[in-house]
Structure formats: C-alpha cells, structure tokens
Motif scaffolding. Structure first.
Motif, PDB file in Angstrom:
ATOM      1  N   ASN A 255       0.829  -1.201   0.000  1.00  0.00           N
ATOM      2  CA  ASN A 255       0.000   0.000   0.000  1.00  0.00           C
ATOM      3  C   ASN A 255       0.867   1.256   0.000  1.00  0.00           C
ATOM      4  O   ASN A 255       0.549   2.243  -0.682  1.00  0.00           O
ATOM      5  CB  ASN A 255      -0.931  -0.010   1.213  1.00  0.00           C
ATOM      6  CG  ASN A 255      -1.975   1.082   1.158  1.00  0.00           C
ATOM      7  OD1 ASN A 255      -2.256   1.638   0.101  1.00  0.00           O
ATOM      8  ND2 ASN A 255      -2.542   1.412   2.290  1.00  0.00           N
ATOM      9  N   ARG A 256       1.953   1.210   0.762  1.00  0.00           N
ATOM     10  CA  ARG A 256       2.865   2.369   0.775  1.00  0.00           C
ATOM     11  C   ARG A 256       3.575   2.523  -0.564  1.00  0.00           C
ATOM     12  O   ARG A 256       3.823   3.639  -1.016  1.00  0.00           O
ATOM     13  CB  ARG A 256       3.891   2.207   1.903  1.00  0.00           C
ATOM     14  CG  ARG A 256       3.294   2.397   3.295  1.00  0.00           C
ATOM     15  CD  ARG A 256       4.371   2.503   4.348  1.00  0.00           C
ATOM     16  NE  ARG A 256       5.054   1.228   4.550  1.00  0.00           N
ATOM     17  CZ  ARG A 256       4.665   0.308   5.416  1.00  0.00           C
ATOM     18  NH1 ARG A 256       3.584   0.505   6.146  1.00  0.00           N
ATOM     19  NH2 ARG A 256       5.353  -0.813   5.563  1.00  0.00           N
ATOM     20  N   PHE A 257       3.878   1.405  -1.213  1.00  0.00           N
ATOM     21  CA  PHE A 257       4.572   1.447  -2.496  1.00  0.00           C
ATOM     22  C   PHE A 257       3.619   1.805  -3.630  1.00  0.00           C
ATOM     23  O   PHE A 257       3.983   2.503  -4.574  1.00  0.00           O
ATOM     24  CB  PHE A 257       5.230   0.086  -2.756  1.00  0.00           C
ATOM     25  CG  PHE A 257       6.284   0.133  -3.816  1.00  0.00           C
ATOM     26  CD1 PHE A 257       7.520   0.710  -3.559  1.00  0.00           C
ATOM     27  CD2 PHE A 257       6.048  -0.393  -5.084  1.00  0.00           C
ATOM     28  CE1 PHE A 257       8.500   0.760  -4.551  1.00  0.00           C
ATOM     29  CE2 PHE A 257       7.016  -0.350  -6.068  1.00  0.00           C
ATOM     30  CZ  PHE A 257       8.259   0.223  -5.801  1.00  0.00           C
ATOM     31  N   TYR A 258       2.377   1.315  -3.540  1.00  0.00           N
ATOM     32  CA  TYR A 258       1.343   1.606  -4.542  1.00  0.00           C
ATOM     33  C   TYR A 258       0.140   2.237  -3.825  1.00  0.00           C
ATOM     34  O   TYR A 258      -0.855   1.563  -3.561  1.00  0.00           O
ATOM     35  CB  TYR A 258       0.893   0.330  -5.251  1.00  0.00           C
ATOM     36  CG  TYR A 258       1.984  -0.461  -5.926  1.00  0.00           C
ATOM     37  CD1 TYR A 258       2.608   0.001  -7.071  1.00  0.00           C
ATOM     38  CD2 TYR A 258       2.388  -1.709  -5.408  1.00  0.00           C
ATOM     39  CE1 TYR A 258       3.609  -0.745  -7.699  1.00  0.00           C
ATOM     40  CE2 TYR A 258       3.375  -2.458  -6.029  1.00  0.00           C
ATOM     41  CZ  TYR A 258       3.977  -1.966  -7.171  1.00  0.00           C
ATOM     42  OH  TYR A 258       4.956  -2.701  -7.792  1.00  0.00           O
ATOM     43  N   PRO A 259       0.207   3.532  -3.492  1.00  0.00           N
ATOM     44  CA  PRO A 259      -0.849   4.145  -2.661  1.00  0.00           C
ATOM     45  C   PRO A 259      -2.228   4.186  -3.316  1.00  0.00           C
ATOM     46  O   PRO A 259      -3.229   4.169  -2.616  1.00  0.00           O
ATOM     47  CB  PRO A 259      -0.314   5.554  -2.400  1.00  0.00           C
ATOM     48  CG  PRO A 259       0.698   5.796  -3.471  1.00  0.00           C
ATOM     49  CD  PRO A 259       1.286   4.471  -3.801  1.00  0.00           C
ATOM     50  N   LEU A 260      -2.281   4.258  -4.628  1.00  0.00           N
ATOM     51  CA  LEU A 260      -3.568   4.227  -5.325  1.00  0.00           C
ATOM     52  C   LEU A 260      -3.672   2.897  -6.065  1.00  0.00           C
ATOM     53  O   LEU A 260      -3.369   2.798  -7.255  1.00  0.00           O
ATOM     54  CB  LEU A 260      -3.696   5.406  -6.305  1.00  0.00           C
ATOM     55  CG  LEU A 260      -3.949   6.773  -5.663  1.00  0.00           C
ATOM     56  CD1 LEU A 260      -3.915   7.876  -6.706  1.00  0.00           C
ATOM     57  CD2 LEU A 260      -5.286   6.788  -4.921  1.00  0.00           C
ATOM     58  N   SER A 261      -4.079   1.873  -5.318  1.00  0.00           N
ATOM     59  CA  SER A 261      -4.113   0.531  -5.892  1.00  0.00           C
ATOM     60  C   SER A 261      -5.055  -0.350  -5.098  1.00  0.00           C
ATOM     61  O   SER A 261      -5.651   0.075  -4.104  1.00  0.00           O
ATOM     62  CB  SER A 261      -2.709  -0.087  -5.883  1.00  0.00           C
ATOM     63  OG  SER A 261      -2.341  -0.412  -4.549  1.00  0.00           O
ATOM     64  N   VAL A 262      -5.147  -1.610  -5.508  1.00  0.00           N
ATOM     65  CA  VAL A 262      -6.002  -2.579  -4.825  1.00  0.00           C
ATOM     66  C   VAL A 262      -5.412  -3.011  -3.480  1.00  0.00           C
ATOM     67  O   VAL A 262      -6.082  -3.680  -2.693  1.00  0.00           O
ATOM     68  CB  VAL A 262      -6.242  -3.798  -5.750  1.00  0.00           C
ATOM     69  CG1 VAL A 262      -4.973  -4.645  -5.877  1.00  0.00           C
ATOM     70  CG2 VAL A 262      -7.427  -4.635  -5.291  1.00  0.00           C
ATOM     71  N   ALA A 263      -4.180  -2.602  -3.181  1.00  0.00           N
ATOM     72  CA  ALA A 263      -3.584  -2.941  -1.885  1.00  0.00           C
ATOM     73  C   ALA A 263      -4.352  -2.297  -0.732  1.00  0.00           C
ATOM     74  O   ALA A 263      -4.453  -2.880   0.355  1.00  0.00           O
ATOM     75  CB  ALA A 263      -2.122  -2.492  -1.845  1.00  0.00           C
TER      76      ALA A 263
END
Length: 366
Positions: free
Chosen positions: A318-326
C-alpha cells in the motif's frame, strides 16, 4: 541543412514528445484515478476500526446484551439490530454478515477491472456452507443450524440443508463447480475431508487464476495476496499434520496448490519441532523465529503471526502503490481481524469468563 528541413524535424520531434506525454498521462489516469474515490472512502472507514481500548471496554460487558448495546455506535449496529435473542451463535452470524458486507461494498465501489476479485472472495462462504451442510447430513444433525446466510449460492445451500437424501443434494449441485467432487464423495472415491479440501482447492484456484489474469501492480498485489493466504493454510495444515503424527503421504493431498513456499521438506520429518526447524529455512523463518517456542505449544500462535504478516505485507504494498487494490485488501484483512476479536470476546462472555481474562485471551486473537 535548410531551415525548412530543420523546422520539419523539430515539428516531428515535438509531435512525438507530446504524443508520448499524452499516452503516459492517459495511462496514469486509467491506472490510478479510478482508485481515488474508493481508497479515500476506505481510509475514512479505517478510522472507524475498533481500537484496543474499545476491545477492552467490550470485554467488560459481562453479558451478551451489554456487548451488543456497546456496539450500537459502530458499523455493526445494523447487523445486530435484528437479533431475536442474545445468544453467541446469533451474534457470530451477525458479525459474519457484517464481514461479508465489507466484501460486497468493495465489489461495489472499486474499479470494474478488480471488483470481481472481491465477489470471488465471497464464494468462500459457499465452500464453508456446502461442507458444513454435507458434514451435518452425514452426522444426521440439523443441517440448517450450520448455514451462515451469506454467499452467492445461499439459496442452493438452503435447499441442500432441506434435502431429504444425499442423492437429492447431487441434483441441487448439478451444473455448479461442486457437482463433480460431491459425486466422488457419494461414490466413496473420496472421504468428507478430501471433499472439503477439493472445494478449497477450487476456490483458491479461481482466486489465483483471476490474479494472474491482471497486469502490472494489480497482478503483483493480487497474486501475492492469494499466495500468502495459501501459504498460511498450507503451513498450518502441514504442522498440524506433523503434530498429529501423520505421514507425508497423508498430509500432501490436504495441501492447496499455488503457494509461494515449498513445504515438502516439512512433510518428511518426524515431529512438529523438526518441521518448525525446516520452516525456519524458508522465507517464513524470520516471521516465526521470535515465537517458535510458543508455536510448539500452541499452533494458534502461528496462525496469528501469519495473519499479521499478511497484513504487514499488504501495508507495505500500500505504501509502495498508494492508489491501488492494496488499500482495500489491507482494509478487509483488518476487518477480518476485528470480527475475529469480536467473536472471541462474545464467546468468552458467553462462557462466563471474568473481564481481565477475556482481555488477555482476546488480545491473543489476530
């Protein structure tokens, strides 16, 4: 070189640059913009997750009625409002419905290119319900008592519970993915444990196939999520098998394909302690190293640690891909943990344990 030729080259170069910039911009908009609203909404929902202080207050409830009343200012209120009685089974079912509602909400608000994944996650309740009904029928118990009213196949599950014979259930399952393994069960080709395993293999196979059909970070995140969940189930199955003195040949068919770690070395050792030593040499070694002695006494500790590891990994993504399915995956994992704690507290209150003991035991639930 003539001025006209130079001008033409510059114009062509600028056109290519602007085309490239436009393409990159459109790709960014396509990939990230659809997550802006749902992820902002999820962040607001995360702020409403129950704190440890709130769990401790709930542990002080002393009665299940007080427990339910204490949740009236939370998102669980609507699910608990229709309780006919304050018994632990009814409360657990209401909490399960609240969790399923979270998956349904994710499927509703997330981009179309990933929301089917959350609908697939809901099918796990179909697997649980079908296996519960079949087990109840085989034990000659009231099957409807074991049905949780969640899942895409709920109407078929209810029909199964009311079926007069095991053969009638086969007719109900006709045309579904579960028809073939149930037919094998009826023919005596597999036992009920193998039947349950087959259903879970099918479920996780569908999840993994969907994850692998995605691209870029969506594939990365979904694939890791599924493989981590499979790893957790397989590690616990293998270690429980070793604790029960089962052989490698007995344990192997119970494992679900698709995990990220090879567990075969664990299956050929003599006991649980040696199996944990083998696990220490895998990527899960650092995860369990600090709690290994506790795990040898209670595999529930390992389940908690593995759940925490999955949540931490989704938070990293989530920190690496803040706007994502994470973001939604991390939230549903936290919601699952919250529901497990609430169910544990309700059960402990029902058992009549004192508040301090409830706080202690509920604190060990992940």
């Amino acid at each position: 070189m003539e001025a006209g030729a130079v001008s033409g080259i510059l114009d062509t170069t600028l056109a290519l640059v602007f085309t490239w910039v436009g393409y990159k911009t459109s790709m960014i908009i396509y990939k990230y913009t659809p997550y802006s609203y749902p992820n902002a909404r999820i962040k607001a929902m995360e702020a409403k997750l129950l704190t440890e202080q709130r769990f401790n207050e709930l542990a002080e409830s002393r009665t299940l009625q007080n427990f339910v009343v204490s949740l009236e200012d939370t998102p669980y209120r609507d699910y608990l409002a229709d309780l006919q009685s304050y018994d632990v089974e009814s409360i657990e079912r209401a909490l399960e419905k609240a969790l399923a509602g979270t998956y349904e909400l994710m499927a509703k608000i997330l981009p179309k290119r990933v929301n089917p994944f959350f609908r697939l996650l809901l099918e796990e309740w179909d697997v649980r319900n079908i296996t519960s009904v079949v087990k109840a029928k085989l034990a000659d118990e009231p099957a409807m008592d074991y049905v949780v009213e969640i899942g895409p196949m709920l109407q078929k599950v209810k029909a199964m519970a009311e079926a007069k014979s095991m053969e009638e259930i086969l007719v109900i399952l006709e045309g579904t993915p579960y028809e073939e393994p149930y037919q094998k069960l009826l023919l005596g080709e597999i036992d009920v444990r193998a039947f349950e395993t087959e259903l879970y293999k099918m479920h996780y196979g569908k999840l993994l196939d969907y994850a692998l059909s995605k691209k870029d970070e969506e594939r990365t995140i979904l694939e890791e999520f599924v493989r981590l969940r499979i790893d957790k189930l397989n590690i616990l199955t293998a270690l429980r098998g070793k604790a029960a003195k089962l052989s490698a040949e007995e344990i192997r068919p119970m494992l679900i394909p698709g995990g990220s770690v090879k567990l075969d070395p664990l299956l050929h050792v003599e006991d649980l302690s040696m199996a944990l030593a083998e696990l220490d040499s895998t990527k899960y070694g650092p995860v369990i190293r600090d709690v290994r002695e506790e795990v040898e006494k209670d595999l529930g500790v390992l389940e908690r640690v593995l759940e925490e590891h999955i949540i931490e990994r989704m938070n990293e993504l989530n920190r690496f891909y803040p706007l994502s399915v994470a973001t939604p995956l991390g939230y549903v994992l936290q919601k699952e943990r919250e529901v497990r704690k609430l169910r544990a507290i309700a059960k402990l209150i029902s058992d009549g344990l004192p508040p301090e003991r409830i706080k202690e035991l509920a604190g060990d639930v992940a």
